[in-house]
Design an enzyme around this catalytic site. Structure first.
Site, PDB file in Angstrom:
ATOM      1  N   ASP A  71       2.424  -0.371  12.264  1.00  0.00           N
ATOM      2  CA  ASP A  71       1.211  -0.971  11.723  1.00  0.00           C
ATOM      3  C   ASP A  71       0.733  -2.547  12.159  1.00  0.00           C
ATOM      4  OD1 ASP A  71       0.913   1.441  10.462  1.00  0.00           O
ATOM      5  OD2 ASP A  71       1.652   0.695   8.447  1.00  0.00           O
ATOM      6  N   ARG A  77      -8.145  12.604  12.308  1.00  0.00           N
ATOM      7  CA  ARG A  77      -6.987  12.433  12.281  1.00  0.00           C
ATOM      8  C   ARG A  77      -5.833  13.816  12.001  1.00  0.00           C
ATOM      9  NH1 ARG A  77      -5.324   7.267   8.930  1.00  0.00           N
ATOM     10  NH2 ARG A  77      -3.333   7.620   9.912  1.00  0.00           N
ATOM     11  N   ARG A  84       2.814   5.860  -3.568  1.00  0.00           N
ATOM     12  CA  ARG A  84       4.003   6.836  -3.828  1.00  0.00           C
ATOM     13  C   ARG A  84       4.259   6.557  -5.292  1.00  0.00           C
ATOM     14  NH1 ARG A  84       4.317   5.759   1.497  1.00  0.00           N
ATOM     15  NH2 ARG A  84       5.761   6.904   2.537  1.00  0.00           N
ATOM     16  N   ARG A  94      -6.030   2.720  18.113  1.00  0.00           N
ATOM     17  CA  ARG A  94      -5.651   1.169  17.983  1.00  0.00           C
ATOM     18  C   ARG A  94      -5.340   0.864  19.360  1.00  0.00           C
ATOM     19  NH1 ARG A  94      -2.823   0.970  12.087  1.00  0.00           N
ATOM     20  NH2 ARG A  94      -4.570   0.722  10.969  1.00  0.00           N
ATOM     21  N   LYS A 144       0.857  -1.283  -0.076  1.00  0.00           N
ATOM     22  CA  LYS A 144       0.025   0.180   0.093  1.00  0.00           C
ATOM     23  C   LYS A 144       0.867   1.248  -0.083  1.00  0.00           C
ATOM     24  CE  LYS A 144      -2.860   0.582   3.745  1.00  0.00           C
ATOM     25  NZ  LYS A 144      -3.017   1.953   4.217  1.00  0.00           N
ATOM     26  N   SER A 145       1.534   1.409   0.859  1.00  0.00           N
ATOM     27  CA  SER A 145       2.461   2.519   0.861  1.00  0.00           C
ATOM     28  C   SER A 145       3.439   2.737  -0.350  1.00  0.00           C
ATOM     29  CB  SER A 145       3.775   2.265   1.990  1.00  0.00           C
ATOM     30  OG  SER A 145       3.344   2.446   3.239  1.00  0.00           O
ATOM     31  N   ARG A 148      -6.907  -2.801   9.919  1.00  0.00           N
ATOM     32  CA  ARG A 148      -6.167  -3.639  10.871  1.00  0.00           C
ATOM     33  C   ARG A 148      -6.692  -4.243  11.941  1.00  0.00           C
ATOM     34  NH1 ARG A 148      -2.142  -3.167   7.003  1.00  0.00           N
ATOM     35  NH2 ARG A 148      -1.426  -0.901   6.532  1.00  0.00           N
ATOM     36  N   SER A 202       7.320  10.607  11.196  1.00  0.00           N
ATOM     37  CA  SER A 202       6.176  10.219  10.331  1.00  0.00           C
ATOM     38  C   SER A 202       6.727   9.991   8.883  1.00  0.00           C
ATOM     39  CB  SER A 202       4.970  11.118  10.414  1.00  0.00           C
ATOM     40  OG  SER A 202       4.425  10.982   9.183  1.00  0.00           O
ATOM     41  N   GLN A 212       4.789   9.637   6.273  1.00  0.00           N
ATOM     42  CA  GLN A 212       3.997  10.452   5.428  1.00  0.00           C
ATOM     43  C   GLN A 212       4.317  12.097   5.682  1.00  0.00           C
ATOM     44  OE1 GLN A 212       0.248   9.676   7.331  1.00  0.00           O
ATOM     45  NE2 GLN A 212       0.280   7.535   6.638  1.00  0.00           N
TER      46      GLN A 212
HETATM   47  C1  S3P Z   1       2.856   5.143   6.136  1.00  0.00           C
HETATM   48  C2  S3P Z   1       3.510   5.668   7.112  1.00  0.00           C
HETATM   49  C3  S3P Z   1       3.239   5.328   8.589  1.00  0.00           C
HETATM   50  C4  S3P Z   1       2.362   3.949   8.694  1.00  0.00           C
HETATM   51  C5  S3P Z   1       0.801   4.230   7.467  1.00  0.00           C
HETATM   52  C6  S3P Z   1       1.578   4.376   6.027  1.00  0.00           C
HETATM   53  C7  S3P Z   1       3.243   5.487   4.699  1.00  0.00           C
HETATM   54  O1  S3P Z   1       2.548   6.293   9.156  1.00  0.00           O
HETATM   55  O2  S3P Z   1       1.576   4.039  10.032  1.00  0.00           O
HETATM   56  O3  S3P Z   1       0.308   3.099   7.521  1.00  0.00           O
HETATM   57  O4  S3P Z   1       3.027   4.969   3.798  1.00  0.00           O
HETATM   58  O5  S3P Z   1       3.961   6.470   4.610  1.00  0.00           O
HETATM   59  P1  S3P Z   1       3.414   7.686   9.768  1.00  0.00           P
HETATM   60  O6  S3P Z   1       3.578   8.545   8.443  1.00  0.00           O
HETATM   61  O7  S3P Z   1       2.730   8.106  10.861  1.00  0.00           O
HETATM   62  O8  S3P Z   1       4.863   7.174   9.706  1.00  0.00           O
END
Ligand code: S3P
Length: 448
Positions: free
Chosen positions: A329, A131, A36, A360, A31-32, A402, A176, A178
């Site tokens: 995760d 969030r 991207r 969670r 997914k990540s 999850r 993070s 993200q």
């Molecule tokens: C992700 C980063 C993580 C992860 C999320 C996916 C990503 O979060 O928990 O499910 O794809 O960059 P953070 O940005 O809080 O590290």
């Protein structure tokens, strides 16, 4: 805007396993990485193709966003995609962009929009609108972006206004991936060097994929974390992307195998070290884990991973703040697995779990207690006492994919059926999950 949570209204009863769970195959694309490659393809110089794009709802939201920003997307995730970027660069979207349930899309898209200097309004479902967004709004603002949002920029919907960004360095307030990625993507549009300092190392898919697409990224140690730099303006090359299997999806199959005395082998699995701390935790808990046949796909390590119980059964684990990011995760699943492990499992330094698709920590402790497992919360983690007799009963996934899948797996080790309310939330990342969980029972043993 969607006011319901993913899977709300759906209930799935999962019966205890009568035979060991065995699996030998592939899991959906990461997914990540999928988010991207879709965004990099939007920004690229020509047509990209993507094999193995993640089939879940989150990554479908990203394809819809990429279309809204002007790309042509052809094909289906399962059969392969073609992504043609818009001539003239990212376009102003005609309507509000809906990130659905996806925190990754929401954060990364703000970076792309701020970098491209396009007016856009971004929102999401009821979970995502709760969030935090300030963590990405603030560093981009330091670089010159103009972004407004509900609660002073803390919540969606947020609005990005055209404004020129300047080169500079930002230090992130939370570790993070993200937010780091949002800053790096924005930096592609900026003349000069954009640097981002993360307080602890987080998954580095953006860095690896940018490099694979010909954009130099430099990384150095900075305190307990890293400083990552990109020099713009830079455009990624068009690529033939191949997405590895998602280690976070495979984790559920590994846990199912351990809880039922079976085995699970997952091929073409992404094994980026920023994502595989769960495998180390499984080893520490007494499982046998084999990683073989290493390859590299666009800078991402890929391998075949086989997990089976070790000789002495599972034992509890203590997990502290260091390295939490590479396991974050998988912590809901670890809480479920801990119910079957000897002794106490304790996780600390994981306060970020409260800001995911659900809280969670609360969701897992509540569900475990409903099944008769002794478990409790810390502000930044949880504890679980095992081995527990897991009663049947009903648990609430709280709209969180999850959490739903973690309880689906634990149900295999219960005394009586477990009803998972909100089970359909699994569609967010692993649409075939429940069928795989059912279908993989009773297969013949794997070759050693
Ligand atoms: C992700 C980063 C993580 C992860 C999320 C996916 C990503 O979060 O928990 O499910 O794809 O960059 P953070 O940005 O809080 O590290």
């Amino acid at each position: 805007m969607r006011d319901v949570l993913p899977g709300q209204g759906s209930v799935r009863a999962v019966a205890p396993a009568r035979s060991p769970f065995r699996f030998d195959g592939r899991v959906p694309g990461d997914k990540s990485i999928s988010h991207r490659v879709a965004l990099l393809s939007l920004l690229a110089e020509g047509e990209s193709t993507v094999a193995g794009y993640a089939p879940g709802a989150d990554c479908a939201s990203t394809l819809a966003a990429v279309r809204a920003l002007g790309a042509r997307v052809e094909g289906t995730p399962g059969e392969g995609l073609r992504i043609l970027p818009p001539a003239g660069g990212v376009r102003e979207p005609e309507d509000v962009v809906d990130a659905g349930n996806s925190g990754t899309l929401a954060r990364l898209a703000v970076g792309v929009l701020a970098g491209a200097g396009r007016y856009a309004v971004l929102t999401g479902d009821a979970s995502l609108r709760g969030r935090p967004m300030g963590r990405v709004v603030r560093p981009l603002t330091v670089l010159g972006a103009r972004i407004a949002g509900r609660e002073g920029g803390e919540r969606l919907p947020v609005t990005v206004l055209p404004a020129p960004l300047r080169a500079g360095e930002v230090t992130l307030e939370v570790a993070s991936a993200q937010v780091k990625s949002a800053v790096l993507l924005a930096g592609l549009f900026v003349a000069g060097e954009t640097a981002v300092v993360e307080p602890a190392p987080t998954r580095d898919h953006t860095e690896r994929l940018l490099r694979a697409a010909g954009v130099p990224v430099s990384v150095e140690a900075a305190g307990a974390g890293r400083r990552v730099r990109v020099r713009g303006p830079a455009r990624p090359r068009a690529m033939a992307w191949r997405v590895p299997g998602d280690a976070s999806s495979a984790a559920f199959l590994f846990a199912a195998a351990l809880l039922t005395g079976g085995a699970a082998r997952v091929r073409d699995l992404g094994v980026n070290p920023g994502r595989t701390a769960f495998l180390d935790a499984l080893r520490a808990m007494g499982a046998e884990v084999a990683v073989e046949g290493w390859e590299e796909w666009q800078g991402e390590p890929v391998a075949t991973v086989t997990v089976r119980p070790g000789g002495e059964g599972l034992k509890g684990a203590r997990i502290g703040p260091e390295g939490i990011a590479a396991l974050i995760d998988e912590l809901p699943l670890l809480a479920a697995l801990a119910a079957a492990a000897r002794g106490r499992t304790e996780v600390r330094g994981a306060g970020e779990l409260r800001h995911k698709e659900s809280d969670r920590i609360a969701a897992m402790v509540e569900g475990l207690a409903a099944l008769g497992v002794r478990a409790g919360e810390y502000p930044d983690g949880f504890w679980v006492e095992g081995p527990a007799t897991v009663r049947g009963g009903r648990v609430d996934a709280r709209g969180d994919h999850r959490v739903a899948m973690a309880f689906g797996v634990l149900a295999l080790a219960a005394e009586a059926p477990v009803e998972v309310a909100g089970a359909a939330a699994a569609d967010v990342s692993f649409p075939a999950f429940w069928e795989v969980l059912e279908g993989a029972r009773g297969l013949p043993p794997l070759d050693a």
